[in-house]
Design an enzyme around this catalytic site. Structure first.
Site, short mmCIF file in Angstrom:
data_model
loop_
_atom_site.label_atom_id
_atom_site.label_comp_id
_atom_site.label_asym_id
_atom_site.label_seq_id
_atom_site.Cartn_x
_atom_site.Cartn_y
_atom_site.Cartn_z
N GLY A 43 -9.13 -3.03 16.90
CA GLY A 43 -7.95 -2.41 17.58
C GLY A 43 -8.15 -0.91 17.37
O GLY A 43 -7.39 -0.42 18.38
N ASP A 101 0.62 -2.40 9.24
CA ASP A 101 1.72 -3.11 9.21
C ASP A 101 2.07 -3.32 7.71
O ASP A 101 2.72 -2.72 7.18
CB ASP A 101 1.27 -4.40 10.07
CG ASP A 101 2.44 -5.38 10.00
OD1 ASP A 101 3.40 -5.47 9.50
OD2 ASP A 101 2.60 -6.32 11.04
#
Ligand code: IMP
Ligand code: MG
Length: 173
Positions: A43, A101
């Site tokens: 990512g 997250d």
């Protein structure tokens, strides 16, 4: 069902933020040597590519592949494929992460490096989900704070797709 994406940060907003972060890192690292930029695949690839082009110091670039998401949903379990670990000893290490997250991925990597003889260890993350319980992680160079929504684009994916979008968007089904 059809997926749609609503833009949260457009290309210009992202580029301005990336430059701001890079300037802060430049100030802190300009007088250091033996710097290792550690980009977390997959990512972070787009963020890393844009960020490092603003750097005005010499550095090595390494990658680690690790993920905690399967087909777009959080699995909670980290997947850490067999790979050669970079040499962290005697390096000033900066971890480059796309999004925090739960913070498990970053915590795992920090633990890997903590006892490796690195001279220092800091982190930049472009996005941080503030509502999640990740507050104990120290991220010296944060980008945007966001709510707990699922994000795609600018390197981030849903089931392997959307990494190429130049903006960051929320995925709706
Ligand atoms: P954590 O370990 O729960 O902090 O998750 C971090 C990793 O999960 C990040 O490096 C991302 O690759 C991925 N991730 C977390 N949230 C999202 C999201 O909203 N969209 C896409 N990928 C995400
Ligand atoms: Mg990641």
């Amino acid at each position: 069902m059809k997926e749609s994406i609503s833009i949260i940060f457009d290309e210009n907003t992202i580029q301005r933020k990336v430059k701001d972060i890079a300037l802060k890192i430049n100030q802190d690292y300009i007088s250091k040597s033996d710097i290792l930029i550690l980009s977390i695949l997959k990512g972070s690839i787009v963020y890393t590519a844009d960020l490092i082009r603003h750097f005005n110091f010499k550095f090595e670039l390494e990658f680690l592949e690790i993920s905690s998401y399967k087909n777009g949903k959080t699995s909670g379990d980290l997947s850490f494929p067999d790979q050669r670990l970079p040499e962290f000893a005697n390096k000033h290490v900066i971890i480059v992460e796309d999004i925090i997250d739960t913070g498990k991925t970053l915590a795992y990597i920090q633990n890997l490096i903590r006892h490796s003889g690195a001279l220092s260890l800091e982190c930049t993350a472009l996005l941080i989900k503030l509502e999640k319980d990740n507050g104990s992680l120290h991220i010296k160079y944060p980008g945007f704070n966001i709510n707990d929504i699922f994000i795609v684009g600018y390197g981030m994916d849903y089931a392997g797709k959307y990494r190429n979008l130049p903006y960051i968007g929320a995925l709706k089904h």
